[in-house]
Write a protein that holds these residues in place. Sequence first.
Motif, short mmCIF file in Angstrom:
data_model
loop_
_atom_site.label_atom_id
_atom_site.label_comp_id
_atom_site.label_asym_id
_atom_site.label_seq_id
_atom_site.Cartn_x
_atom_site.Cartn_y
_atom_site.Cartn_z
N PHE A 296 0.83 -1.20 0.00
CA PHE A 296 0.00 0.00 0.00
C PHE A 296 0.86 1.25 0.00
N ASN A 297 0.42 2.21 -0.76
CA ASN A 297 1.08 3.50 -0.79
C ASN A 297 0.02 4.55 -0.43
N LEU A 298 0.12 5.10 0.75
CA LEU A 298 -0.87 6.09 1.18
C LEU A 298 -0.44 7.47 0.66
N ILE A 299 -1.34 8.13 -0.05
CA ILE A 299 -1.01 9.44 -0.62
C ILE A 299 -1.78 10.51 0.14
N PRO A 300 -1.08 11.38 0.84
CA PRO A 300 -1.81 12.49 1.47
C PRO A 300 -2.50 13.31 0.37
N LEU A 310 -10.67 17.51 2.08
CA LEU A 310 -9.49 17.95 2.82
C LEU A 310 -8.52 16.79 3.01
N ARG A 311 -7.25 17.16 3.19
CA ARG A 311 -6.23 16.13 3.44
C ARG A 311 -6.40 15.57 4.86
N SER A 312 -6.23 14.29 5.01
CA SER A 312 -6.32 13.67 6.34
C SER A 312 -5.21 14.24 7.21
N PRO A 313 -5.51 14.46 8.49
CA PRO A 313 -4.44 14.90 9.38
C PRO A 313 -3.38 13.79 9.53
N ALA A 321 -1.81 3.63 8.53
CA ALA A 321 -0.64 2.87 8.07
C ALA A 321 -0.28 1.78 9.08
N ARG A 322 -0.41 2.13 10.39
CA ARG A 322 -0.05 1.15 11.42
C ARG A 322 -0.98 -0.07 11.36
N ILE A 323 -2.28 0.18 11.17
CA ILE A 323 -3.23 -0.95 11.11
C ILE A 323 -2.88 -1.88 9.94
N LEU A 324 -2.57 -1.28 8.81
CA LEU A 324 -2.23 -2.11 7.64
C LEU A 324 -0.92 -2.86 7.88
N ASN A 325 0.07 -2.15 8.37
CA ASN A 325 1.38 -2.79 8.62
C ASN A 325 1.27 -3.92 9.63
N GLU A 326 0.49 -3.67 10.70
CA GLU A 326 0.36 -4.71 11.73
C GLU A 326 -0.36 -5.94 11.20
N ALA A 327 -1.16 -5.74 10.17
CA ALA A 327 -1.85 -6.89 9.56
C ALA A 327 -0.95 -7.57 8.52
N GLY A 328 0.29 -7.09 8.41
CA GLY A 328 1.24 -7.74 7.49
C GLY A 328 1.23 -7.16 6.08
N LEU A 329 0.54 -6.02 5.91
CA LEU A 329 0.53 -5.40 4.58
C LEU A 329 1.56 -4.27 4.57
N VAL A 330 2.58 -4.42 3.75
CA VAL A 330 3.64 -3.41 3.71
C VAL A 330 3.04 -2.10 3.23
N THR A 331 3.20 -1.06 4.03
CA THR A 331 2.55 0.22 3.72
C THR A 331 3.54 1.36 3.86
N THR A 332 3.56 2.22 2.85
CA THR A 332 4.41 3.41 2.92
C THR A 332 3.52 4.65 2.77
N ILE A 333 4.03 5.75 3.25
CA ILE A 333 3.31 7.02 3.10
C ILE A 333 4.11 7.84 2.11
N ARG A 334 3.44 8.30 1.09
CA ARG A 334 4.16 9.00 0.02
C ARG A 334 4.76 10.31 0.52
N ILE A 368 1.33 22.10 -3.56
CA ILE A 368 0.86 20.80 -4.02
C ILE A 368 1.90 19.75 -3.68
N MET A 369 1.41 18.64 -3.35
CA MET A 369 2.40 17.60 -3.08
C MET A 369 2.65 16.77 -4.33
N LEU A 370 3.81 16.18 -4.35
CA LEU A 370 4.17 15.41 -5.53
C LEU A 370 4.20 13.94 -5.19
N LYS A 371 3.76 13.19 -6.18
CA LYS A 371 3.70 11.76 -6.00
C LYS A 371 5.07 11.13 -6.27
#
Length: 374
Positions: A296-300, A310-313, A321-334, A368-371
Motif C-alpha cells: 500500500f502507498n498512502l497518498i496524502p 481535505l487532506r487527512s491529518p 498505516a499502522r493498522i495495515l502494517n500490523e496486519a502484514g501489509l507493507v505500507t508506505t506514506i508517500r 501541491i504535493m508530488l507523487k
Amino acid sequence: MTANLLEFDLEGLSGFCEELGERRFRATQLFRWIHQRGASDFDQMSDLARSLREKLKTRACIQGIPVISQHESADGTIKWLFDVGHGDAVEAVFIPEDDRGTLCISSQAGCAVGCRFCSTGHQGFSRNLTTGEIVAQLWHAEHFLRCRMGTESRVISNVVMMGMGEPLQNFAALLPALRVMLDDHGYGLSRRRVTVSTSGVVPMIDRLAQDCPVALAVSLHAPTDALRDNLVPLNRKYPLAELLEACSRYLAHAPRDFITFEYCMLDGVNDQPEHAKQLVDLVRQQAGGKGIRCKFNLIPFNPFPQSGLLRSPQPSILTFARILNEAGLVTTIRKTRGDDIDAACGQLAGDVRDRTGIAERMAQRRTIMLKTVQ
Ligand code: SAH
Ligand code: SF4
C-alpha cells in the motif's frame, strides 16, 4: 506526409524504413540516434548515408512537444508543462533520489474517469495523447537532464504513468510508448521500473498482462463498493471484486511479485481505522482466501478548492498505516516533493485549458504535493 519518428516503436520504425525502400536494420540505427542520443536533426546522424538522410528530411521529422514552462524545486524536482495544442497542456515531473531518477508522465489531456479528489478529473476529458506525445515527455526530459549534468549516461531510471490521464483508456498509444521505454535500443528501462497506474480498467489490465507486463499500480482509495463508487466513478462499471481478481491474474505475468495499491487519504471520508480494517479483509479474501500480494502507498490528498475535500491529518494517516502494517501489509506514506513548484496532479495544466494567462495563474498556485513511488 511527414512522419514524426517519435510516434514509432522499433517495429513501427522498421516498417517505415521498409516503406522508404531501406533495409530494416537502418531503423535500429535511427532509433538509437533518436532515443539514446537525443538527435532531432538527421544531419547529426553521421553513420547514415547522405542519400538516406536527404530522403528522411523530405519524409520524416523528429518533433518534440513545445515546453510552456519549466520549474525547478529546491529539492531538485523539475516539472515541465507541455503545450499539446488547442489550449491543452500536460505535465511531466522529474524526481531525483539517491538511487534513482523517476519521471512521472501524462497519457491524456484531461481524464474521463472523473475521480472526485483529482483535479485532472475535474477538468474533464480533452483528448488522448499520441504515442509520440507520451514518448516526447521522456525524450525531452532525459536529454535535457543529460545535457544539464554533462553526462552521456542515463539519468532517468524509472518511469511512472501517474501524470494526467488514465493510461489504460489510451491503450493503443500507450503500448508502443511502453515498448520504446523498454527497448534496449531505446531507453532500456527494465519492466520493473516502468509503472502503469490505473483507476481500474479491468479488461485493459488483462490486455497489459498479455501485451506488455510492466509494474502495476492500482488506485484503490476505498475498501467498499459504496464508497469507491462515489470517489472513482469507474467502480460502477468494474467493482472491487472484479478489479481485485484482475490484479490477481496480473500477478502471474507481472515483473514484480506484488501490486501497489494507491490510497489517497481524504479527511473523514476514507481514512478511519474502520476503513483500514475493511481493506485488510478485502485483500485477504482474494485468491480463494490466500490473499493478494500487494503493497500500500498512502497518498496524502493534495487539496484543490473545487473538490470540497481535505487532506487527512497526519495522525490519522499514521494510524491507518499502522493498522495495515500490523496486519502484514507493507505500507508506505508517500513523501512530499517539489512543494515549492506545484509538482503535482494537473492543476497548472488545467489553468491553460481555461485559456487564462499562465503567468497570472502561476502566481496563484497552491502548494501541491508530488507523487513519488517506490
Ligand atoms: N489515472 C491513473 C494515473 C494518474 S493519477 C490513476 O488514477 O491511477 C496518479 C495517482 O495520483 C492516482 O493514484 C491518483 O489517485 C492520485 N491522485 C489524483 N489526484 C490526487 C490528489 N488531488 N491528491 C493526491 N493524489 C491524487
Ligand atoms: Fe483520471 Fe486518475 Fe485523476 Fe481518476 S485519479 S480522474 S483516473 S487521472
